[in-house]
Design an enzyme around this catalytic site. Structure first.
Site, PDB file in Angstrom:
ATOM      1  N   ASP A  30      43.536  39.668  28.550  1.00 45.41           N
ATOM      2  CA  ASP A  30      44.176  38.739  29.488  1.00 45.41           C
ATOM      3  C   ASP A  30      45.592  39.145  29.891  1.00 45.41           C
ATOM      4  O   ASP A  30      45.922  39.218  31.073  1.00 45.41           O
ATOM      5  CB  ASP A  30      44.127  37.303  28.968  1.00 45.41           C
ATOM      6  N   ASN A  33      45.581  42.442  31.822  1.00 44.92           N
ATOM      7  CA  ASN A  33      45.130  42.218  33.194  1.00 44.92           C
ATOM      8  C   ASN A  33      46.265  41.671  34.055  1.00 44.92           C
ATOM      9  O   ASN A  33      46.468  42.093  35.198  1.00 44.92           O
ATOM     10  CB  ASN A  33      43.966  41.232  33.216  1.00 44.92           C
ATOM     11  N   ARG A 167      41.014  29.688  23.716  1.00 49.63           N
ATOM     12  CA  ARG A 167      39.720  30.235  23.311  1.00 49.63           C
ATOM     13  C   ARG A 167      39.460  29.797  21.865  1.00 49.63           C
ATOM     14  O   ARG A 167      39.873  30.465  20.918  1.00 49.63           O
ATOM     15  CB  ARG A 167      39.729  31.764  23.426  1.00 49.63           C
ATOM     16  N   LYS A 225      46.129  25.649  37.231  1.00 46.49           N
ATOM     17  CA  LYS A 225      45.009  26.256  37.963  1.00 46.49           C
ATOM     18  C   LYS A 225      43.756  25.415  37.739  1.00 46.49           C
ATOM     19  O   LYS A 225      43.433  25.087  36.605  1.00 46.49           O
ATOM     20  CB  LYS A 225      44.785  27.689  37.460  1.00 46.49           C
ATOM     21  N   ASP A 259      43.823  35.669  35.240  1.00 48.95           N
ATOM     22  CA  ASP A 259      44.795  36.726  34.955  1.00 48.95           C
ATOM     23  C   ASP A 259      45.323  37.340  36.243  1.00 48.95           C
ATOM     24  O   ASP A 259      46.521  37.620  36.367  1.00 48.95           O
ATOM     25  CB  ASP A 259      44.157  37.821  34.103  1.00 48.95           C
TER      26      ASP A 259
END
Length: 305
Positions: A30, A33, A167, A225, A259
Site C-alpha cells: 500500500d 504504491n 486489515r 474515500k 493507494d
C-alpha cells in the site's frame, strides 16, 4: 517549490494471475504504491523515497532494483540478514480482489528497529506517509517507536499523512487494532480513511461520523474515500467539500484504487495546495488504475499531471 516525500511501510512480492495457470511477478504494497503514484505525478524537483527493510537474498535485490527503476529512492531501505520480503497473491473475481499472504519472515517487520535511522529519515523529509498496515506488521514497541517519531514530525510542522487501511487479518486483537489506528491518526496532520473500513470496524454510521471521530482525535485535515460514491474533504475551518468519483467504463482490478488516489492527491496538493482540485485529479487517476490489471499501472496509461 522542491520537497521530499517519504513513504514508510512494506513492499511485497506480488503474484497475479496471467493466462492459463501462469503467474506474473511484481512488487507492491500500500505505501509503496502510494509512493509510486506520488513519484509519477510530482514534478522532478521533488524526491520520493521509501523506508522499509528487506533481506540480503536475491529476491530482495531484485525488489530494490525494481524500486529504483520506478524513480522511488532506496537509500532509506535497510537490508537485514536472515529475512526476506513478504509475498502475496491476488485472486480476482469480476474485478474484485482477495489475497493470500506469506509474510512470517518479512524484513519489513524490522523497519523501525533502528531508531536513529528512522529519526534521521523523517527529519529529512517534508511529507511522511504511513498506513494502518505499516503499524500492523510491527511489534507494539516498534509501532510506538514509529508513532513517537511521527508525533515529533507533526509537532515540527511537517505533513504527516495516515491512511488507516484497516486489515483485521493482520492484527491479533481487535481492540489493540482500533487503539493503534486511533494513535496513528493522532500522530498525523492529514488522515485519508476509506469509509467502508471505518463503518465496518469503528461502527461509523455515515461519512460525517467518520470525520467527527477523527476531528475528535485532533486531526483537522481529513479526506474520506467512499468508492464510487465520491470523496468528502474536511480541511481546517472550511466547509465540507464533496468531490464525485470519475466515470469508469469497466472495472478490471480494484487493486491499488485507494493507494493511487492517495499518491495522486498528495502530488497535486503538494504543488498547488488546493485539496478540492487535488481530489478531482486523484479520482481521475484512481478511475484509470482500476481499469487495468495490477497495483502499479504504467505511466503512459495514466492521466498527465
Amino acid at each position: 517549490m522542491a520537497g521530499k516525500l517519504l513513504s514508510i511501510g512494506e513492499c511485497m512480492v506480488e503474484l497475479m494471475q496471467a493466462e492459463g495457470d501462469l503467474l506474473r511477478k511484481g512488487y507492491a504494497g500500500d505505501t509503496f504504491n502510494t509512493a509510486y503514484y506520488a513519484r509519477t505525478f510530482l514534478p522532478a524537483d521533488w524526491s520520493v523515497d521509501y523506508l522499509t527493510a528487506v533481506g540480503t537474498d536475491t529476491v530482495s535485490g531484485e525488489m530494490l532494483a525494481f524500486i529504483e527503476k520506478t524513480g522511488v529512492g532506496t537509500t532509506q531501505i535497510r537490508r537485514v540478514e536472515g529475512r526476506s520480503p513478504g509475498l502475496y497473491m491476488i485472486h480476482l473475481k469480476e474485478g474484485e480482489r482477495s489475497f493470500s499472504y506469506w509474510r512470517s519472515v518479512s524484513a519489513a517487520k524490522t523497519l523501525a528497529d533502528d531508531a536513529d535511522h528512522l529519526r534521521a529519515a523523517i527529519e529529512g523529509s517534508d511529507i511522511i506517509v504511513f498506513s494502518g498496515i505499516t503499524l500492523a506488521i510491527l511489534a507494539p514497541s516498534a509501532a510506538e517507536t514509529l508513532l513517537s517519531e511521527l508525533r515529533r514530525a507533526k509537532a515540527a510542522g511537517k505533513s504527516v499523512v495516515f491512511d488507516p487501511n484497516i486489515r483485521p487479518r493482520l492484527w491479533d486483537d481487535k481492540q489493540y487494532m482500533l487503539d493503534t489506528i486511533s494513535a496513528g491518526a493522532r500522530s498525523a496532520s492529514l488522515v485519508m480513511p476509506s469509509f467502508d473500513d471505518e463503518a465496518a470496524h469503528f461502527g461509523d454510521a455515515d461519512v460525517a461520523a467518520t470525520i467527527a471521530r477523527y476531528r475528535g482525535l485532533g486531526v483537522y485535515n481529513i479526506v474520506v474515500k467512499d468508492g464510487p460514491k465520491g470523496v468528502t474533504l474536511s480541511f481546517g475551518d472550511a466547509p465540507l467539500q464533496f468531490v464525485p468519483s470519475a466515470n469508469v467504463d469497466k472495472i478490471v482490478d480494484t487493486t491499488s484504487a485507494g493507494d493511487s488516489f492517495n499518491g495522486a492527491f498528495l502530488a497535486r496538493y503538494a504543488v498547488d495546495g488546493d485539496p478540492v482540485k487535488a481530489a478531482g485529479f486523484a479520482a481521475s487517476a484512481a478511475a484509470t488504475v482500476i481499469q487495468h490489471h495490477g497495483a502499479l499501472v504504467s505511466r503512459d496509461k495514466l492521466p498527465s499531471a
